[in-house]
Design a protein around this motif. Sequence first.
Motif, PDB file in Angstrom:
ATOM      1  N   GLN A 230       0.930  -0.866  -0.012  1.00 43.47           N
ATOM      2  CA  GLN A 230      -0.216   0.072  -0.041  1.00 43.47           C
ATOM      3  C   GLN A 230       0.511   1.446  -0.218  1.00 43.47           C
ATOM      4  O   GLN A 230       0.429   2.365  -1.266  1.00 43.47           O
ATOM      5  CB  GLN A 230      -0.657  -0.105   0.747  1.00 43.47           C
ATOM      6  CG  GLN A 230      -2.168  -1.055   1.572  1.00 43.47           C
ATOM      7  CD  GLN A 230      -2.848  -1.303   1.882  1.00 43.47           C
ATOM      8  OE1 GLN A 230      -2.090  -1.388   3.502  1.00 43.47           O
ATOM      9  NE2 GLN A 230      -3.702  -1.260   2.330  1.00 43.47           N
TER      10      GLN A 230
ATOM     11  N   LEU B 132      -1.551   4.185  -1.353  1.00 45.00           N
ATOM     12  CA  LEU B 132      -2.373   4.043  -0.636  1.00 45.00           C
ATOM     13  C   LEU B 132      -2.500   4.145   0.621  1.00 45.00           C
ATOM     14  O   LEU B 132      -1.750   3.936   0.689  1.00 45.00           O
ATOM     15  CB  LEU B 132      -3.338   2.585  -0.770  1.00 45.00           C
ATOM     16  CG  LEU B 132      -2.995   1.669  -2.531  1.00 45.00           C
ATOM     17  CD1 LEU B 132      -3.565   0.468  -2.483  1.00 45.00           C
ATOM     18  CD2 LEU B 132      -4.362   2.974  -3.237  1.00 45.00           C
TER      19      LEU B 132
ATOM     20  N   THR C  67      -7.422  -1.740  -2.744  1.00 44.03           N
ATOM     21  CA  THR C  67      -5.695  -2.274  -2.938  1.00 44.03           C
ATOM     22  C   THR C  67      -6.058  -3.081  -3.700  1.00 44.03           C
ATOM     23  O   THR C  67      -5.082  -3.846  -3.584  1.00 44.03           O
ATOM     24  CB  THR C  67      -5.794  -2.273  -1.228  1.00 44.03           C
ATOM     25  OG1 THR C  67      -5.718  -1.504  -0.273  1.00 44.03           O
ATOM     26  CG2 THR C  67      -4.943  -3.361  -0.763  1.00 44.03           C
TER      27      THR C  67
END
Length: 351
Positions: A89, A94, A104
């Motif tokens: 991530q 993210l 994700t």
Amino acid sequence: MLTSGQLQHIVKHSMAYGYLLSQPFSFYVDAYPLHQNEVFEQTDSNLTYGQHNEAVRVLQQKLNYLSYYTKDIDGTFGLYTEHALKQFQKEQSLKPNGQANQETIVAIIKTERNRYLAPLKTIDRTYTIGETGDGIKSIQRALYYFGYYKDSIDGIFGPKTNEALYYFQVDHDLDVKQEINHQVVTALTEKQEEVKPPTVKTTKNQETTQQTTNDQTIHVAQKKAEQETYQSDQLIATAKQYVGTSYAWGGTSPSGFDCSGYINYVFNELGVSIPRTVSDIWNSAQPIEQLSIGDLVFFETYKKGPSHMGIYLGNHNFIHASESKGVSIASMDIDYWQQRYLGAKRIVVEK
């Protein structure tokens, strides 16, 4: 993506396929990366710490391939899985919360796909039987990703690679040649799949009533009071309007469909609301003795029980949302579909 309306499907034509079909789901999902995405499609919530299921196992395997996860692939979402997910991530910009939410998962699918297919862009020559090289390795990986090749990535253009190549060429209406040429490379690189989170479509002025069939519940949404049923010709005409629409994981609209999202949308256009997932539709619909145009045909693909479906068109053809070709027409006479066919059911709307 090739011309719409052709007989398309993802074929598992490796010599190992017959063996794979006899194995448990945990073994089968290891075989073909593209089909693993269907496991995520059936997941109703985020994957989080403490869970143990097939979707977590697929998540671990994909993170392992992308070099984020190095521990046992056991389907248990523990600290190592959470740590690997956070690292992914972070690198994808993210929110690093260690939860596999829709955003994700979409990023993981796209990253994995690029890892398998990007090397194809460097191939600038034709390979023939008996040759070796990195270009052949790239082709083998791509054919493996799409479900055609299940042998070692050895860079040898031998019988196994030629067999996978043959079925890929046949399935995509390419000239069948014992060579890896520009046509093959282009077809592989153009097999794009839009990946996006599920969308929820709401329809105004729909009244929902409830009926029970064989102890299962099916909801019937009526746009008008007099529209209490649907005709098979209307269903087929509506379904064919979306031929050529791309496949999208979790997709429920003409911007991209997954297999059950497509069926759900088509019925909704006729004022009939059906369950969202393949298994729920299977459980809700009415068993039939004889297959008719407009019936739903079900297949067992990546796990035991119904996991793929389409609408029967007659003449052994059905229309469905395929991961490889989007909304397209396929023949039930093809070996792959014959081997995986579970049966047919019908959506019955009672007045």
